[in-house]
Design an enzyme around this catalytic site. Structure first.
Site, PDB file in Angstrom:
ATOM      1  N   GLN A   1       0.860  -1.186   0.000  1.00 63.24           N
ATOM      2  CA  GLN A   1       0.000   0.000   0.000  1.00 63.24           C
ATOM      3  C   GLN A   1       0.895   1.234   0.000  1.00 63.24           C
ATOM      4  O   GLN A   1       1.253   1.735  -1.053  1.00 63.24           O
ATOM      5  CB  GLN A   1      -0.982  -0.041   1.177  1.00 63.24           C
ATOM      6  CG  GLN A   1      -2.091  -1.075   0.965  1.00 63.24           C
ATOM      7  CD  GLN A   1      -3.205  -1.013   1.984  1.00 63.24           C
ATOM      8  OE1 GLN A   1      -3.459   0.018   2.600  1.00 63.24           O
ATOM      9  NE2 GLN A   1      -3.897  -2.120   2.166  1.00 63.24           N
TER      10      GLN A   1
ATOM     11  N   CYS B   1       3.942  -4.049   9.298  1.00 64.48           N
ATOM     12  CA  CYS B   1       3.261  -3.308   8.237  1.00 64.48           C
ATOM     13  C   CYS B   1       2.053  -2.639   8.869  1.00 64.48           C
ATOM     14  O   CYS B   1       1.299  -3.285   9.595  1.00 64.48           O
ATOM     15  CB  CYS B   1       2.822  -4.246   7.110  1.00 64.48           C
ATOM     16  SG  CYS B   1       1.779  -3.435   5.875  1.00 64.48           S
TER      17      CYS B   1
ATOM     18  N   VAL C   1      30.999  -8.212  21.618  1.00 67.42           N
ATOM     19  CA  VAL C   1      29.730  -8.213  20.882  1.00 67.42           C
ATOM     20  C   VAL C   1      29.836  -9.134  19.680  1.00 67.42           C
ATOM     21  O   VAL C   1      30.871  -9.224  19.034  1.00 67.42           O
ATOM     22  CB  VAL C   1      29.327  -6.786  20.425  1.00 67.42           C
ATOM     23  CG1 VAL C   1      29.219  -5.851  21.608  1.00 67.42           C
ATOM     24  CG2 VAL C   1      30.279  -6.234  19.401  1.00 67.42           C
TER      25      VAL C   1
ATOM     26  N   TYR D   1      25.476  -7.225  18.196  1.00 69.25           N
ATOM     27  CA  TYR D   1      25.228  -5.818  18.519  1.00 69.25           C
ATOM     28  C   TYR D   1      23.763  -5.562  18.874  1.00 69.25           C
ATOM     29  O   TYR D   1      23.309  -4.432  18.908  1.00 69.25           O
ATOM     30  CB  TYR D   1      25.638  -4.928  17.352  1.00 69.25           C
ATOM     31  CG  TYR D   1      26.097  -3.538  17.754  1.00 69.25           C
ATOM     32  CD1 TYR D   1      27.210  -3.342  18.563  1.00 69.25           C
ATOM     33  CD2 TYR D   1      25.411  -2.408  17.315  1.00 69.25           C
ATOM     34  CE1 TYR D   1      27.630  -2.077  18.917  1.00 69.25           C
ATOM     35  CE2 TYR D   1      25.835  -1.125  17.671  1.00 69.25           C
ATOM     36  CZ  TYR D   1      26.932  -0.978  18.481  1.00 69.25           C
ATOM     37  OH  TYR D   1      27.348   0.280  18.838  1.00 69.25           O
TER      38      TYR D   1
ATOM     39  N   HIS E   1      23.252 -13.230  24.739  1.00 72.56           N
ATOM     40  CA  HIS E   1      21.956 -13.266  25.418  1.00 72.56           C
ATOM     41  C   HIS E   1      22.142 -13.614  26.898  1.00 72.56           C
ATOM     42  O   HIS E   1      21.509 -13.006  27.774  1.00 72.56           O
ATOM     43  CB  HIS E   1      21.042 -14.290  24.740  1.00 72.56           C
ATOM     44  CG  HIS E   1      19.656 -14.324  25.271  1.00 72.56           C
ATOM     45  ND1 HIS E   1      18.639 -13.563  24.752  1.00 72.56           N
ATOM     46  CD2 HIS E   1      19.119 -15.020  26.291  1.00 72.56           C
ATOM     47  CE1 HIS E   1      17.517 -13.789  25.432  1.00 72.56           C
ATOM     48  NE2 HIS E   1      17.786 -14.675  26.372  1.00 72.56           N
TER      49      HIS E   1
ATOM     50  N   GLU F   1     -11.513   4.671   6.042  1.00 71.07           N
ATOM     51  CA  GLU F   1     -11.636   4.750   7.502  1.00 71.07           C
ATOM     52  C   GLU F   1     -12.629   3.782   8.121  1.00 71.07           C
ATOM     53  O   GLU F   1     -12.445   3.346   9.260  1.00 71.07           O
ATOM     54  CB  GLU F   1     -12.069   6.165   7.891  1.00 71.07           C
ATOM     55  CG  GLU F   1     -11.125   7.264   7.499  1.00 71.07           C
ATOM     56  CD  GLU F   1     -11.724   8.622   7.768  1.00 71.07           C
ATOM     57  OE1 GLU F   1     -11.267   9.291   8.698  1.00 71.07           O
ATOM     58  OE2 GLU F   1     -12.673   8.993   7.047  1.00 71.07           O
TER      59      GLU F   1
END
Length: 1333
Positions: A112, A148, A264, A267, A357, A1265
């Site tokens: 869209q 989205c 790292v 990151y 982690h 709408e």
């Protein structure tokens, strides 16, 4: 020493950088340095997927290439040595050939606004590089990290499903029935009527996927990896040094030399801390291809995994292991897999490492509680040698005796196999099922004495309830030796609640919800273990009853599917006439290839400057002083603009450009920093020192505004009948209220603008992402004291808007234009996501209070409603929102005696503004809540009461506008039939009777959505059409393309009117230079109004050229244009539409404000988890009256996208403010819009047959709408399910409705013995972390 070269490839092209800035991320490098703008900035924190690219790495040990998606916004370019980067531009384009992913995304109508599309394409492309025929589970998993805001995801799934095995077939794994043919309970689907519609796309047109045609991995990089001796690479700048060791020895040496430097891999932990929390690391150590960090070693005792393995690799490894080993040995592995499937998105899982982690030890880590209860150990290495420590609660608390030493490196993790009579479970609850941080998570393990069901070992840890992972060690110790029974459970719940405590003001809020989840998870664990004991010893342990068994099943979606019933083109219509046909969005291909240009994609202008804003940190305060000296002294800073520079051009209505002596909300613009780079401007903004003195009162909520009588204007009021007299005859009267929270627009493209002074006569060009170029033109002209004809505003396309790119956009554009004019240089301003959410207000929070009188049969005879909207600190659109709310609040119902009043509240929040639906989604929900409560009081179903009170024939609204409700009632009947309401309602009741801890609910909601702009002047539109001598046409109009496809529809109009092929018609964008004095694009009327203007221009041309065409009817447009030119006949025409006849007299409370109504209905069925508050939309049916659809593909997209946005408004989208008015939710990590995991498992959309409306464009209706409100069918279906749970528990009477119905509200409404166990804090005894506004 010369710095080492950074060598990598982008889209097959070699890139060598000699002076690398370690702070540079891949996203700005691609966009600014390489001018590859297809990769988009959406959030900067890895939460939206707009910046997805594919990284390919060669492993010389295994001779294999690994392709994986990453978020370019979190990928430092220093980490890319020896890799191949593929962006959306690298897989195909319109100049050479399209990749099949790009082609199908476009032709399946999956775009869209198109801003998220390159990220979607690259996520799918990366999946196909690894799995050319993926399963549906792999597909949805691959797209789980992409957001989205426009489409509702369904067409994206449709496009991607064409690559799946048997085009997405589940191979009859579910009930033996194909997933593509499933209906209710696996029966053949959707038999009612069996109407046929032409396909929206044809798979036969698609080019096949040929893996041999993909970009090859660069042979040079293979040779380097194979032959070049490994050597540590060091990249450095004035601020930072990046060290990349390539052997374990070098890594240990670097950590010894720089013990404070973080290690790292992806990151994903350090990056957000640097970006959002201002953490700075002068040295970063980033290991590269160290084999010891990627080991996989499986023994009889367990699994050893390298700390450098990505979470996605860990997921694949565990998936393989659990398929090969006995279930009793894989308890921990299965629990880890459960969380890995929902942890973040695919991009983050492919970047984040297992070791990172673990060591990060975030309070909401999903894996650490499980690894800790699973008795995992960490293998460490330093110059002092090897060491092994347990991954225990003490380690997670960072206790010195149990932690890594500063010089140590985590090399690998040992995860033991589970033992017989040992059970491990994982639990989590988040705002959204996937790609959302857990509100609370937990790992639980129990080991029983051999065969006895007596606890030998017990370990329980929770995340999200403290500063780090918290254990219930003392509770577990006290339970050892106890049998596994309900008495033990009751004791365990009380012990754990006493040990794992949260203060009422705990960070993150939701305190009572978190307390409830702590013991709800414990109950689930109790049941899971009972089930496991039954498997181990069926003779000794009874089976769980159905009521209890329902507590164990997760709300996982089945494969998504849908049916569409849209309108057929009349058989008499000419084949070349495109009206009514599902034409692809004409920018669809460019969206999918990254060639569509958005504002910030425009090339840099010579000597371009960058502007960033300094915003208020206080909600209501006096500015004591502003110190600019330090910021101005920084390199690259050109100027800082304050209100003093603007002189008298500081205020427009109630809106202030820059704060003068007071600030009225957090996020108000205080000053603007201009520098020669975006980075320098943002750094300098942090050095502007503003001193405030707080002022009273601080008004944040509607209730506080009512208390202080803080309103923008006097009340608005509409009334019909005699309300007071009607109350006297009513059988019953009830009073209630409902609070509706606000909503963030979350357009994918943030506010962006580029202002270019022309250097002559003060002329200035503004390239901006806006819905209202004229408004920007006017405010900029007034600010610069220029006549409007010297200010031109240009908009090619907008990456989503939804009402949010009008007022604040104009303010920021005026300030940016002032900077550009002052310095005679182009100035660019693009907001970061957090800035955008802070500065620009969204949908108005709303409070509805109602008093309703009704008869025993459900007839509503009197209704008195008060509407309040939280307008924020300036008026903006608040008065219009309240007015539209009052005009539209009746929805589908005839209330014979109605009084409705409304007030726009002035508060100390950023000014709220228009958002898709413009007051109706809030006002309509108030009405539906009232109708629902009436039904409950009458002992009727809400659907019965809705039917009784609905408009049915020709009638008058409460503002005395006449209309026919025949189509409304037709939509209602059609929806009730298509959704098989009666049968499914019975099935829901049966399900609820058989399941205590899962409940289902259904709701059907009607829709009457008025379309119009309230006045003739606001509805006028103009267009300009040129015909060139080669027979092509160029059309310009005043509408903005922001995803709704208005440009496509305008070209369809030109094609029909001029009988010209669409390929011969072009539209460049919208500009005040070609079409002046435009109105804002919004209100569902953009195609209506501008289409009529375009049609008028075409008809003017045809009338003018009719003598020429009639003399040569077999000629072409090239022939006719040349003849017209030779005869000096103009080939240009202006079209004009003066606007619909619209009016409303508020003093009399009557008028004709709307041209027509859109009718519809939606039925949704949901299932909730009463223990966690989770919910899943099982099925939604939507029936819409669309008049005569100009483009069914675009119109279906509008209905579906609006519905999902509305579903988000009413269920998961929750803004969070501090008691001081500071917005906490400033990005996708804190604010959750619907993702793929949230859409209905089944969705059926039907358009009624065409109906004629003489005044509109080809009898079409605007649909942008109306569908938002239908999302509340999910809200009321949840309400229905919660009510079933409460009734079963003997809880009578209504419960206070608030929107959104988040997991927290659902769980706390399903009161049970666990909610009664938790401690409650006395109101006023603490300061809450956040407040509802």
């Amino acid at each position: 020493m010369d710095p080492p070269q950074l060598l990598f490839y982008v889209n097959g092209q070699k890139v060598v950088e000699n002076n690398v800035d370690p702070e540079m991320m891949l996203l700005p490098y691609l966009r600014k340095n390489l001018r590859l703008t297809g990769t988009k900035y959406g959030c900067g924190g890895g939460g939206c997927g707009a910046c997805t690219v594919m990284i390919s790495r060669y492993n010389p040990s295994t001779k294999s290439i690994r392709h994986h998606p990453v978020n370019a916004c979190l990928t430092p370019i220093c980490s890319l040595y020896g890799t191949a980067v593929t962006t959306v531009e690298g897989i195909g384009n319109t100049r050479t050939r399209l990749h099949p992913v790009q082609e199908r995304i476009a032709k399946c109508h999956s775009t869209q606004c198109g801003f998220c599309t390159p990220g979607m394409v690259m996520s799918m492309y990366a999946l196909l590089r690894n799995h050319p025929e993926p399963s549906l589970d792999q597909l949805t998993d691959a797209l789980g990290g992409n957001l989205c805001r426009c489409t509702g995801y369904r067409p994206i799934i449709d496009a991607c499903k064409t690559f799946c095995r048997a085009s997405g077939c589940c191979e009859s794994k579910e009930n033996g029935v194909c997933c593509l043919d499933q209906g209710i309970n696996g029966s053949a689907e959707f038999q009612e009527g069996d109407e046929t519609s032409p396909e929206l796309f044809s798979e036969k047109e698609f080019q096949p996927l040929d893996p041999t045609q993909e970009l090859i991995f660069p042979p040079e990089l293979m040779r380097i990896a194979e032959k070049q001796p490994p050597k540590t690479r060091v990249f450095y700048s004035n601020r930072m040094t990046w060290i990349s060791p390539v052997t374990l020895e070098e890594l240990v040496e670097a950590k010894f030399k720089y013990p404070g430097a973080p290690i790292v891999m992806g990151y994903t932990s350090v990056g957000p801390e640097v970006k959002f929390k201002g953490v700075f690391h002068p040295i970063i150590i980033s290991p590269d291809r160290i084999e010891e960090l990627s080991i996989i070693n499986q023994t009889g005792d367990g699994l050893t995994l390298g700390a450098g393995l990505s979470l996605d690799q860990v997921k694949d490894i565990l998936t393989d292991v659990v398929q090969k080993l006995p279930e009793e040995t894989t308890q921990t592995y299965r629990a880890l897999l459960k969380h890995l499937r929902t942890l973040a998105g695919s991009q983050i899982r492919n970047m984040a490492s297992l070791g990172g982690h673990i060591v990060s030890r975030h309070l909401d880590s999903d894996l650490n509680p499980l690894l800790a209860v699973g008795n995992c150990t960490l293998n460490l290495l330093s110059k002092d040698g090897k060491r092994q420590i347990p991954l225990s609660e003490q380690f997670l608390r960072k206790c010195p005796d149990s932690d890594l030493k500063p010089q140590e490196v985590l090399v690998s993790v040992n995860i033991p196999c589970s033992r017989k009579w040992e059970f491990v479970s994982a639990f989590r609850q988040a705002q959204r099922q996937q790609n959302a941080l857990a509100i609370v998570n937990s790992g639980m393990r129990v080991l029983f004495r051999e065969g006895g069901g007596v606890i030998k070992e017990l370990s329980i840890l929770y995340g999200g309830v403290g500063p780090t992972t918290i254990g219930a060690k003392n509770s577990c110790q006290k339970l050892i030796g106890r049998p596994w029974n309900e008495e033990m459970l009751d004791t365990a719940c009380r012990l754990v609640l006493d040990e794992v405590t949260l203060a009422g003001s705990a960070p993150g809020g939701k305190v009572e919800f978190k307390r409830t989840l702590i013991i709800s998870f414990l109950f689930k664990f109790y049941l899971e273990v009972l089930q496991g004991l039954k498997r181990e010893d069926p003779g000794h342990y009874p089976s769980l009853t159905n009521n209890y068994e329902s507590a164990l099943e997760d709300l996982h979606s089945k494969h998504h599917w849908r049916t569409l019933t849209h309108q057929n083109v009349d058989s008499m219509q000419l084949p070349q006439d495109p009206i009514g046909r599902p034409i692809m969005h004409l920018s669809g291909i460019k969206h999918a290839t990254g060639e569509a240009i958005y504002c910030d994609d425009m090339p840099a202008v010579d000597r371009e400057l960058f502007l960033t804003f300094v915003t208020s940190s206080r909600a209501h305060a006096k500015i004591v002083s502003i110190d600019l000296s330090e910021a101005l002294s920084l390199p690259g800073v050109v100027d800082i603009i304050t209100a003093d520079h603007l002189q008298d051009a500081t205020t427009f209505g109630t809106e202030t450009l820059l704060a003068t002596d007071k600030v009225h909300c957090v996020g108000q613009l205080v000053c603007a920093v201009i520098a020669d780079s975006e980075t320098r401007a943002k750094q300098a903004a942090k050095h502007v020192k503003v001193v405030y003195r707080d002022l009273e009162p601080l008004i944040l909520t509607i209730e506080e505004a009512i208390q202080h009588k803080s309103f923008f204007e006097s009340e608005r009021k509409l009334e019909c009948g005699n309300v007071d007299e009607a109350f006297k005859i009513a059988d019953q009267i009830l009073e209630g209220e409902i609070h509706i929270g606000g909503q963030e627009h979350f357009y994918m493209e943030t506010q962006s603008m580029l202002v270019v002074p022309k250097g002559e006569d003060g002329e200035i060009d503004i390239y901006v992402s806006t819905q209202f170029p004229k408004h920007i033109q006017d405010i900029v002209a007034a600010t610069l004291k220029l006549s409007v004809n010297k200010v031109m505003c240009h908009v090619r396309r907008v990456g989503g808007a939804f009402g949010g790119k009008v007022g604040k956009t104009s303010i920021m554009a005026a300030i940016t234009a002032f900077a550009a004019s002052k310095h005679g240089r182009a100035v660019r301003c693009t907001l970061e996501r957090g800035e955008d959410m802070l500065i620009t207000g969204g949908r108005h929070p709303y409070l509805g209070k109602y008093k309703v009188g009704f008869m025993r049969d459900g007839r509503i005879v009197a209704l008195d409603v008060e509407h309040y909207c939280n307008g924020g600190s300036s008026l903006d659109e608040s008065l219009w929102v309240i007015e539209m709310g009052l005009l539209k609040m009746d929805n589908a119902y005839k209330f014979p005696n109605l009084r409705c009043r409304g007030w726009a509240c002035r508060t100390n929040l950023p000014s709220h503004t228009a958002l898709r639906g413009f007051g109706f989604p809030q006002a309509g929900l108030v009405t539906e809540a009232c109708v629902t409560e009436v039904a409950i009081r009458c002992g009727l179903s809400p659907e019965q009461v809705r039917t009784i009170n609905m408009y049915k024939q020709i009638d008058n609204t409460h503002y005395k506008q006449e209309f026919s409700a025949k189509t409304l009632f037709e939509c209602w009947r059609e929806c009730m039939a298509k959704c098989s309401y009666s049968e499914r309602k019975t099935a829901v009741g049966k399900f609820n009777a058989e399941n205590s801890w899962k409940k289902r609910g259904m709701a059907v909601i009607p829709l009457k959505f008025p379309v119009g702009v309230g006045s003739v002047a606001m509805g006028q539109a103009a267009a300009l059409v040129h015909i060139y001598l080669d027979g092509s046409a160029l059309v310009s109009h005043g509408g903005i393309e922001m995803g709704q496809g208005v440009h496509t529809k305008m070209i369809q109009v030109v094609s029909r009117e001029l009988k010209m092929p669409m390929s011969s018609v072009h539209l460049r964008g919208t500009s005040t230079e070609t079409v002046p004095n435009t109105n804002a694009s919004g209100g569902s009327v953009v195609a209506d109004l501008n289409g009529l203007a375009v049609k008028d221009a075409c008809q003017t041309l045809l009338k003018r050229l009719e003598p020429i065409i009639s003399k040569n009817p077999q000629g072409t447009w090239k022939d006719w244009a040349q003849t017209a030119f030779d005869q000096s006949v103009s080939l240009s025409a202006v079209g004009y539409f003066r606007g619909y006849e619209s009016n409303i007299n508020w003093e009399k409370g009557e008028g004709h404000p709307f041209e027509y109504f859109v009718y519809g209905a939606a039925c949704s069925e949901v299932e909730i988890d009463c223990l966690t508050g989770d919910h899943k939309n099982i099925r939604t049916d939507i029936v819409m009256d669309v008049g005569h659809s100009i483009n069914p593909a675009l119109d279906i997209g509008q209905v579906e996208g609006a519905f999902i946005q509305g579903m988000g408004l009413y269920t998961i989208e929750e803004l969070s403010y501090s008691p001081q008015g500071i917005l906490y939710s400033r990005g996708p990590n804190q604010y959750k819009i619907p993702a793929i995991c949230d859409i209905p498992t089944e969705m059926h959309i039907s358009f009624l047959p065409p109906s004629e409306h003489s005044n509109t464009l080809y009898s079409s209706k605007g649909l942008g709408e109306s569908g938002v409100f239908l999302g509340c069918s999910v809200f009321f279906a949840i309400h229905d399910a919660v009510r079933a749970a409460r009734q079963e528990r003997g809880i009578s009477g209504p419960w206070k409705l608030t929107s959104p119905l988040t997991p927290e509200k659902i769980r706390m409404a399903c009161e049970d013995k666990f909610t009664k166990m938790i401690p409650r804090d006395e109101p006023g005894s603490y300061v809450p972390w956040n407040i509802p506004v």
